[in-house]
Design a protein around this motif. Structure first.
Motif, PDB file in Angstrom:
ATOM      1  N   GLU A  17     -10.331  -1.443  -6.414  1.00  0.00           N
ATOM      2  CA  GLU A  17      -9.562  -0.669  -5.436  1.00  0.00           C
ATOM      3  C   GLU A  17      -9.100   0.660  -6.024  1.00  0.00           C
ATOM      4  O   GLU A  17      -9.207   1.714  -5.381  1.00  0.00           O
ATOM      5  N   PHE A  21     -10.299   4.373  -4.779  1.00  0.00           N
ATOM      6  CA  PHE A  21      -9.259   5.291  -4.308  1.00  0.00           C
ATOM      7  C   PHE A  21      -9.330   6.608  -5.072  1.00  0.00           C
ATOM      8  O   PHE A  21      -9.263   7.693  -4.486  1.00  0.00           O
ATOM      9  N   ARG A  53      -1.873   9.321  -2.399  1.00  0.00           N
ATOM     10  CA  ARG A  53      -1.914   9.116  -0.945  1.00  0.00           C
ATOM     11  C   ARG A  53      -3.213   9.650  -0.368  1.00  0.00           C
ATOM     12  O   ARG A  53      -3.694  10.721  -0.748  1.00  0.00           O
ATOM     13  N   GLN A  55      -4.701   9.657   3.696  1.00  0.00           N
ATOM     14  CA  GLN A  55      -4.466   9.284   5.094  1.00  0.00           C
ATOM     15  C   GLN A  55      -3.224   8.389   5.179  1.00  0.00           C
ATOM     16  O   GLN A  55      -2.138   8.802   4.793  1.00  0.00           O
ATOM     17  N   ASP A  56      -3.365   7.158   5.652  1.00  0.00           N
ATOM     18  CA  ASP A  56      -2.181   6.293   5.801  1.00  0.00           C
ATOM     19  C   ASP A  56      -2.060   5.289   4.643  1.00  0.00           C
ATOM     20  O   ASP A  56      -1.268   4.352   4.714  1.00  0.00           O
ATOM     21  N   ARG A  57      -2.822   5.519   3.575  1.00  0.00           N
ATOM     22  CA  ARG A  57      -2.778   4.616   2.429  1.00  0.00           C
ATOM     23  C   ARG A  57      -2.129   5.296   1.233  1.00  0.00           C
ATOM     24  O   ARG A  57      -2.208   6.511   1.077  1.00  0.00           O
ATOM     25  N   GLU A  58      -1.483   4.509   0.394  1.00  0.00           N
ATOM     26  CA  GLU A  58      -0.989   5.018  -0.875  1.00  0.00           C
ATOM     27  C   GLU A  58      -1.142   3.937  -1.939  1.00  0.00           C
ATOM     28  O   GLU A  58      -1.107   2.741  -1.637  1.00  0.00           O
ATOM     29  N   LEU A  59      -1.337   4.379  -3.154  1.00  0.00           N
ATOM     30  CA  LEU A  59      -1.599   3.440  -4.241  1.00  0.00           C
ATOM     31  C   LEU A  59      -1.080   4.028  -5.556  1.00  0.00           C
ATOM     32  O   LEU A  59      -1.319   5.200  -5.860  1.00  0.00           O
TER      33      LEU A  59
END
Length: 371
Positions: A17, A21, A53, A55-59
């Protein structure tokens, strides 16, 4: 069986992942055939301070190597150049882990590996033959069995060479021409026998300093590598954090539903730190064991104790069990080290106030395991 269910999944699977990302967000300059730019490789290994970040994801990219950040940066730049990378240091200093992380981030493959041993031969490094096909069809590419070095050159990916100094010197030197010219010749294939390395190919070697002189690398081979020395962890607090991180990962992978005990990790980290440095926390001299007092050994001792508590006990860490596992780790190479460990216990019990020393007082009760 899927790789994710393996006992030890490859780094590229374990952190799939994060790698995906980073690839999406990566706008940095990258060498040919690299999966990520040097900046993104650095972030993958050393972590991100803030969540990334898209779009609507963050990690949040977790820091995986808790050592020298500048060393990691130099390693990445070396692999972008025309010299190989040689990681040297004492056993248990995370050379292999760093090698795997670099390979996964740069090539997307951390398993293209040669394991150096006294029995390693040149065909394990370059290529061998499927003799049934060789007899049936003669020396054709179909009959050739590529080695990790061949695969690395053919695909333009990194080749890892673990414990290179365990390999006989004359076998090590088979790397010289490949590292110099980036060409591998297969004479049996005639005019089609020249394999030119694709961009992205390089070699990461590891060697531990305990083996120095066993099969010393030739000067000619050394000149084909940039050497980086990976030092043992000198900060007990950082060593404690590494123990907790590694044990948490091992527990998760093996479905052990038990939280690591931070106090015991601190106790063990302090023990390893003092034994390795040869000085107690109050400055008293300690005879250092000849055994490898590495962070990797500390993780093993802690995890063994944790599993014992989980499977046999009530999920509470037992200091007596910890001491027994510590004894096993210390005296595996030299039984004389047991006397040094006994002397250490006497010193720290005195330093910490004997039975009044909090968690350290458990060492007072655990002395019986040293007899």
């Amino acid at each position: 069986m899927e790789q994710k269910s393996a006992i030890k999944p490859p780094v590229e699977v374990r952190y799939q992942e994060e790698l995906e990302f980073l690839s999406i967000l990566d706008t940095g300059r990258r060498p040919l055939n690299w999966k990520l730019s040097p900046k993104a490789v650095r972030t993958f290994i050393l972590g991100s301070r803030e969540p990334l970040r898209y779009q609507d994801r963050e990690l949040v990219i977790r820091k995986k190597y808790l050592g020298n950040d500048a060393l990691v940066e130099r390693c990445i730049i070396t692999l972008a150049g025309n010299r190989g990378l040689m990681l040297v240091g004492e056993p248990g200093t995370a050379k292999t882990m760093l090698s795997e992380l670099l390979s996964a981030a740069i090539s997307g493959n951390s398993t293209n590996t040669i394991q150096g041993t006294a029995g390693t031969t040149e065909d394990m490094i370059k290529y061998s033959w499927n003799y049934a096909l060789l007899l049936a069809k003669g020396p054709v590419r179909e009959a050739l069995v590529p080695s990790p070095l061949y695969v690395g050159m053919e695909q333009g990916i990194l080749t890892r060479f673990e414990e290179i100094t365990r390999t006989p010197a004359e076998i090590q030197d088979s790397l010289i021409s490949v590292l110099s010219d980036k060409v591998l010749n297969v004479p049996e294939l005639g005019g089609e026998g020249l394999l030119f390395a694709k961009a992205g190919f390089n070699v990461i070697g590891t060697a531990n300093t305990r083996d120095k002189g066993v099969n010393e690398m030739s000067s000619a081979l050394k000149r084909r590598f940039n050497f980086e020395t990976v030092m043992p962890i000198r900060d007990a607090a950082l060593e404690k954090q590494i123990i907790l991180n590694e044990v948490a990962e091992l527990s998760k992978e093996n479905q052990i539903e038990m939280e690591p005990d931070e106090d015991v990790a601190e106790l063990l980290a302090s023990t390893y730190h003092e034994l390795r440095e040869g000085v107690s926390s109050l400055g008293h001299r300690i005879d250092r064991p000849s055994a490898v007092m590495s962070t990797a050994e500390a993780v093993s001792v802690y995890y063994q104790t944790m599993m014992t508590a989980y499977y046999y006990g009530d999920s509470r860490m037992d200091l007596g069990c910890l001491v027994q596992n510590l004894v096993g780790a210390v005296q595996k190479e030299n039984k004389d080290d047991l006397e040094k460990l006994k002397s250490y216990f006497q010193t720290v019990i005195r330093d910490k106030g004997g039975k009044e020393g909090g968690l350290w007082s458990s060492y007072y009760e655990a002395r019986k395991y040293l007899r």
